[in-house]
Design an enzyme around this catalytic site. Structure first.
Site: not given
Ligand code: SAM
Length: 225
Positions: A72
């Site tokens: 992000s």
């Molecule tokens: N917090 C992260 C960082 O510091 O890099 C950024 C995260 S990215 C914007 C969103 C993440 O949520 C992705 O890696 C995606 O695979 C994950 N995601 C989406 N749905 C999910 C779920 N139901 N459970 C766990 N992870 C999930």
């Protein structure tokens, strides 16, 4: 905790970029939580970014991390963390580990972090970086975070770094009284970051700002298609 030992020698090369990120992207936009500013001034964000994009690690934008996902934008990490109002002794759940950077910030500011990622390759990479950085208070779990982590509940804070169609009931149920759920709600075209506080008999819901996140895919999120 974390990055107290063994800073890579590349770190200094990025010190000026990190300083500018904190000053111009965070302080100048109203981030005031001292703990958040200190953590983001010290934690080497570039180590969480793939080599190809490392030169842009402190830019004012999200960046690709593989599997079609992103780390992000720094301001979004800061405001979401600030919304948790951490004091240091909390148990926090993050949904969407991605690169592990948000977990690293939380790991500095709370006592224990559980972070869930649905892509095992991303979870495994984040786990390795966090271990190398010396964190011993972050557990990375592979699974569907839309259901939370009932075994470890209740949490003081839950932060969802992917966009949900609505606040998942499982996550609201896993908040302690006074606990906070920070999450983007909306669709690919319009999303709002919410701060929800469990006030025992009701949920206090505050809109924070407009945002743009990848979808939360899961049982209480969006369908994969
Ligand atoms: N917090 C992260 C960082 O510091 O890099 C950024 C995260 S990215 C914007 C969103 C993440 O949520 C992705 O890696 C995606 O695979 C994950 N995601 C989406 N749905 C999910 C779920 N139901 N459970 C766990 N992870 C999930």
């Amino acid at each position: 905790m974390g990055f107290i030992l063994n800073l890579s020698q590349n770190t200094d090369k990025y010190a000026a970029d990190r300083f500018h990120m904190v000053q111009y992207q965070l302080v100048n936009r109203g981030i005031h939580d001292e703990g958040v500013l200190k953590a983001m001034s010290e934690i080497p964000r570039h180590l969480f970014v793939p080599e190809l994009y490392r030169h842009a690690a402190y830019d004012d934008c999200p960046l690709p991390i593989g599997e079609g996902q992103t780390i992000s934008q720094p301001y979004m990490v800061a405001i979401m963390t600030q919304c948790l109002e951490l004091k240091g002794d909390e148990k926090v759940l993050e949904i969407g580990t991605g690169s592990g950077y948000q977990a690293a910030i939380l790991g500095r500011l709370a006592s224990h972090i559980y972070t869930i990622e649905r892509h095992s390759a991303l979870a495994s990479r984040a786990k390795t970086i966090l271990k190398q950085a010396g964190y011993d208070n972050i557990d990375v779990i592979v699974g569907d975070g839309s259901l939370g982590l009932p075994d470890k509940a209740p949490f003081h804070g839950i932060i969802v770094t992917a966009c949900a169609p609505h606040a998942p009931k499982s996550l609201l149920d896993q908040l302690e009284i006074g606990g906070r759920l920070i999450l983007p709600i909306g669709n690919p075209y319009h999303q709002i970051l919410h701060q929800m506080v469990n006030q025992e008999k009701r949920v206090e819901d505050r809109n924070i700002l407009e945002c743009a996140f990848v979808p939360l895919i899961g049982e209480e999120g969006w369908n994969e298609e």
